[in-house]
Structures are given as structure tokens and as C-alpha cells.
Design a protein around this motif. Structure first.
Motif, PDB file in Angstrom:
ATOM      1  N   LEU A  78     -21.353 -29.921  52.389  1.00  0.00           N
ATOM      2  CA  LEU A  78     -20.924 -29.112  53.536  1.00  0.00           C
ATOM      3  C   LEU A  78     -20.860 -27.639  53.166  1.00  0.00           C
ATOM      4  O   LEU A  78     -21.303 -26.767  53.925  1.00  0.00           O
ATOM      5  N   LEU A  79     -20.341 -27.339  51.971  1.00  0.00           N
ATOM      6  CA  LEU A  79     -20.241 -25.942  51.539  1.00  0.00           C
ATOM      7  C   LEU A  79     -21.616 -25.331  51.281  1.00  0.00           C
ATOM      8  O   LEU A  79     -21.765 -24.108  51.309  1.00  0.00           O
ATOM      9  N   ALA A  80     -22.613 -26.160  51.049  1.00  0.00           N
ATOM     10  CA  ALA A  80     -23.971 -25.652  50.849  1.00  0.00           C
ATOM     11  C   ALA A  80     -24.592 -25.148  52.141  1.00  0.00           C
ATOM     12  O   ALA A  80     -25.613 -24.453  52.107  1.00  0.00           O
ATOM     13  N   ALA A 130     -20.440 -31.525  35.692  1.00  0.00           N
ATOM     14  CA  ALA A 130     -21.419 -32.056  36.646  1.00  0.00           C
ATOM     15  C   ALA A 130     -21.240 -31.417  38.019  1.00  0.00           C
ATOM     16  O   ALA A 130     -22.215 -31.151  38.729  1.00  0.00           O
ATOM     17  N   THR A 131     -19.991 -31.148  38.392  1.00  0.00           N
ATOM     18  CA  THR A 131     -19.729 -30.503  39.682  1.00  0.00           C
ATOM     19  C   THR A 131     -20.281 -29.083  39.701  1.00  0.00           C
ATOM     20  O   THR A 131     -20.904 -28.656  40.681  1.00  0.00           O
ATOM     21  N   THR A 141     -27.175 -26.354  41.875  1.00  0.00           N
ATOM     22  CA  THR A 141     -28.350 -26.959  42.502  1.00  0.00           C
ATOM     23  C   THR A 141     -28.341 -26.745  44.016  1.00  0.00           C
ATOM     24  O   THR A 141     -29.392 -26.481  44.625  1.00  0.00           O
ATOM     25  N   LEU A 142     -27.166 -26.837  44.611  1.00  0.00           N
ATOM     26  CA  LEU A 142     -27.036 -26.679  46.059  1.00  0.00           C
ATOM     27  C   LEU A 142     -27.064 -25.212  46.501  1.00  0.00           C
ATOM     28  O   LEU A 142     -27.092 -24.929  47.700  1.00  0.00           O
ATOM     29  N   PRO A 188     -29.497 -18.389  52.998  1.00  0.00           N
ATOM     30  CA  PRO A 188     -28.951 -19.688  53.418  1.00  0.00           C
ATOM     31  C   PRO A 188     -27.468 -19.576  53.760  1.00  0.00           C
ATOM     32  O   PRO A 188     -26.733 -18.788  53.167  1.00  0.00           O
ATOM     33  N   GLU A 189     -27.023 -20.374  54.709  1.00  0.00           N
ATOM     34  CA  GLU A 189     -25.632 -20.329  55.182  1.00  0.00           C
ATOM     35  C   GLU A 189     -24.707 -21.086  54.226  1.00  0.00           C
ATOM     36  O   GLU A 189     -24.051 -22.054  54.607  1.00  0.00           O
ATOM     37  N   SER A 190     -24.651 -20.648  52.973  1.00  0.00           N
ATOM     38  CA  SER A 190     -23.827 -21.339  51.986  1.00  0.00           C
ATOM     39  C   SER A 190     -22.525 -20.588  51.749  1.00  0.00           C
ATOM     40  O   SER A 190     -22.375 -19.420  52.103  1.00  0.00           O
TER      41      SER A 190
END
Length: 302
Positions: A143-145, A164-165, A171-172, A219-221
Motif C-alpha cells: 500500500l505504501l508503494a 528483509a523488510t 524493491t517497491l 510514482p505515488e509512493s
């Protein structure tokens, strides 16, 4: 439109006054009664003391609300049957006329729809341990991406796979910056043991990044501002490491899986640290809310 924005929040948005979104899961599911309502009112007062308007978000009788009055806060805190809603649950809750407290993903989505740009929370969800086996990852990340919002948090919950997070956020394409630090905070701890690539040192610097996001029109991140809990208020690192190891072992021994893992581990930490983990959690939330109000004010001055 199904979204209900309180008059106070709508007036502030229209006048470009600072507004801070607050989630409601901590009220309904994160704290015992009556402390949950006390904390909810305290956090709203922290926002107001910094010159901003609080916009606590929840769904009541199928209507998403951005900005709650005292009676509505009391309802979220005290009513039995208040659900826990991620963003995927919102259409179902609206159609069913259900009431629920919003998680990070649902709060960020509804805040964005209302035009609120700054959101304060405790810790984000993330990639769970043993992801290669369970494929368990919080909906917060996806969602935050795709949501243009600035999230002030104390990193991600330390029960998760922190490296990993961070890799998944990269990556996102979600921007992450430490506030006054080059280390990624660990929710209960000031330092998770992992670095961040960027450091921001004032609310004005954060607002500059937000303006640059808009100017680039990319991008809307989201922008994650990772604000560490003060060392004096963090959970003792040695106690944290010992109890977390015990909690993970207990989780495996009792066969706890899926969505039950996070509440099991958090509850275990509270009980086996004699409430010290909850105190550190609340210290982090207060600091994040205070900083978010200052960022919202800097953003409003833009």
C-alpha cells in the motif's frame, strides 16, 4: 462519497493548516481499557499542542471517518466487536455496515483520499521471519508503494525480519530516511542494527523531500521517516533479545501461525517484560506524533 471527513479536519485541509492522521488500531486492539482511550486523547492533544489538527481514522457503521469526535473515540475504545481493518477490508466493511479500527494500510489509504499528507504511527508491518516458508508479508508495504503519504514511525516491529523488510521497501521504491540518525530504528529499540542511506535532520528537510516528490511527479509512493525512540526510553536491548528469543520459541512450540503470530509475540513481550515493551512502544508513538505535527506544520508553510 462514502468518506466522512470531520468539519475540523476539512476546514484545516481547505485552509492549508497542518493535519496529522492517526490510526485507531492502537485504541481498539493495542491497549487495555481504559488506558486505550486515555492514550487516544493524549495523542490528539500532543498534535494540538504542536499547532496541528488530529485526524484519527476509523470505520463506524460502514462509514470511513477521517477525524473523530470524543464520543466516536469512546466508541472505538469501548465498544465490543470493533474489527481490525486493513485496506483490503474496507469495501467489505462499508458494504456490511461494519465498524472497525484501521491499521497502517487502511489509515494511509483513507488519509490520502481525504487529502491528509502526514501520518504518525508506532511501527510499520513488514516481512515476517521465515518468509521463504510462509510468504507472510504485511499489506502495509504494498500500500505504501502506491500512496503518496509521509509516515513517521519507529521503524518496523522488531519481531519481524528487519533486513528483509528494508530490502522489500527498496524493491517497491519506497523512500526511507532516518530522522537525526543513520541507523534504522527497531521499534522498541533506538537501533535495529541496520543502516539507512539517508538522514533528515529537521521538519523543514522532510517537507523539502515531500515537495521534491511532487515536483518530480514520479510514482505515488510514500516517504518513511524513521524516528528512533530515545535511548533513555527504549526497551533494554539485552532484555529485548532474551524475551524475543523466548517468544519465538514459544510461538513455534504452540503452533501459532499466520495472522495470529504478531499479536502472540507482542503480547508475550508485554507480559514477560513486565510491561516495559508497552512503555517503550508508547514512548515511540508519542515521539512520532510530536514529530509528525512539526512536519505537517513545515509542509503547510510550503
Amino acid at each position: 462519497m462514502v468518506l466522512v471527513v470531520s468539519e475540523e479536519v476539512r476546514d484545516a485541509i481547505d485552509a492549508r493548516r497542518p493535519v496529522v492522521a492517526l490510526e485507531s488500531t492502537i485504541i481498539a486492539h493495542g491497549l487495555p481499557r481504559p488506558r486505550n482511550l486515555q492514550v487516544a486523547l493524549e495523542l490528539e492533544n500532543v498534535v494540538r499542542a504542536a499547532g496541528a489538527v488530529p485526524a484519527t481514522i476509523a470505520v463506524l457503521d460502514g462509514r470511513p471517518h477521517v477525524g473523530l469526535d470524543k464520543e466516536q473515540l469512546e466508541r472505538v475504545a469501548n465498544e465490543d466487536g470493533i474489527r481490525k481493518l486493513g485496506h483490503r477490508d474496507l469495501p467489505l466493511a462499508v458494504a456490511a455496515g461494519a465498524s472497525g479500527a484501521t491499521t497502517v494500510s487502511a489509515t494511509a489509504l483513507l488519509a490520502g483520499l481525504a487529502g491528509v499528507r502526514v501520518f504518525a504511527t508506532g511501527g510499520l508491518g513488514g516481512v515476517h521471519r521465515e518468509w521463504t516458508v510462509t510468504q507472510d508479508e504485511s499489506a502495509d508495504l504494498g500500500l505504501l508503494a502506491r500512496t503518496r503519504i509521509t509516515v513517521v514511525c519507529a521503524g518496523v516491529k522488531s519481531i519481524l525480519d528487519v533486513p528483509a523488510t528494508l530490502q522489500r521497501l527498496e524493491t517497491l521504491g519506497v523512500a526511507v530516511a532516518g530522522y537525526g540518525t543513520d541507523r534504522f530504528p527497531g521499534f522498541y529499540l533506538s537501533d535495529s542494527g541496520h543502516p539507512v542511506d539517508w538522514t533528515l535532520r529537521s521538519p523543514e528537510e522532510v517537507a523539502e523531500v515531500m515537495r521534491a516528490q511532487d515536483a518530480l511527479d514520479g510514482p505515488e509512493s510514500a516517504l518513511i521517516v524513521a524516528n528512533p525512540v530515545p535511548e533513555a526510553e527504549q526497551l533494554d536491548p539485552g532484555l529485548h533479545a532474551r524475551v524475543l528469543a523466548e517468544a519465538l520459541h514459544a510461538c513455534e512450540e504452540e503452533g501459532v501461525t499466520g495472522q495470529a503470530v504478531t499479536p502472540f509475540l507482542l503480547d508475550y513481550l508485554v507480559r514477560h517484560t513486565d510491561g516495559a515493551s508497552l512503555d517503550a512502544n508508547l514512548a515511540a508513538v508519542r515521539g512520532n506524533v510530536r514529530l509528525a505535527a512539526r512536519i505537517a506544520a513545515a509542509w503547510a508553510r510550503a
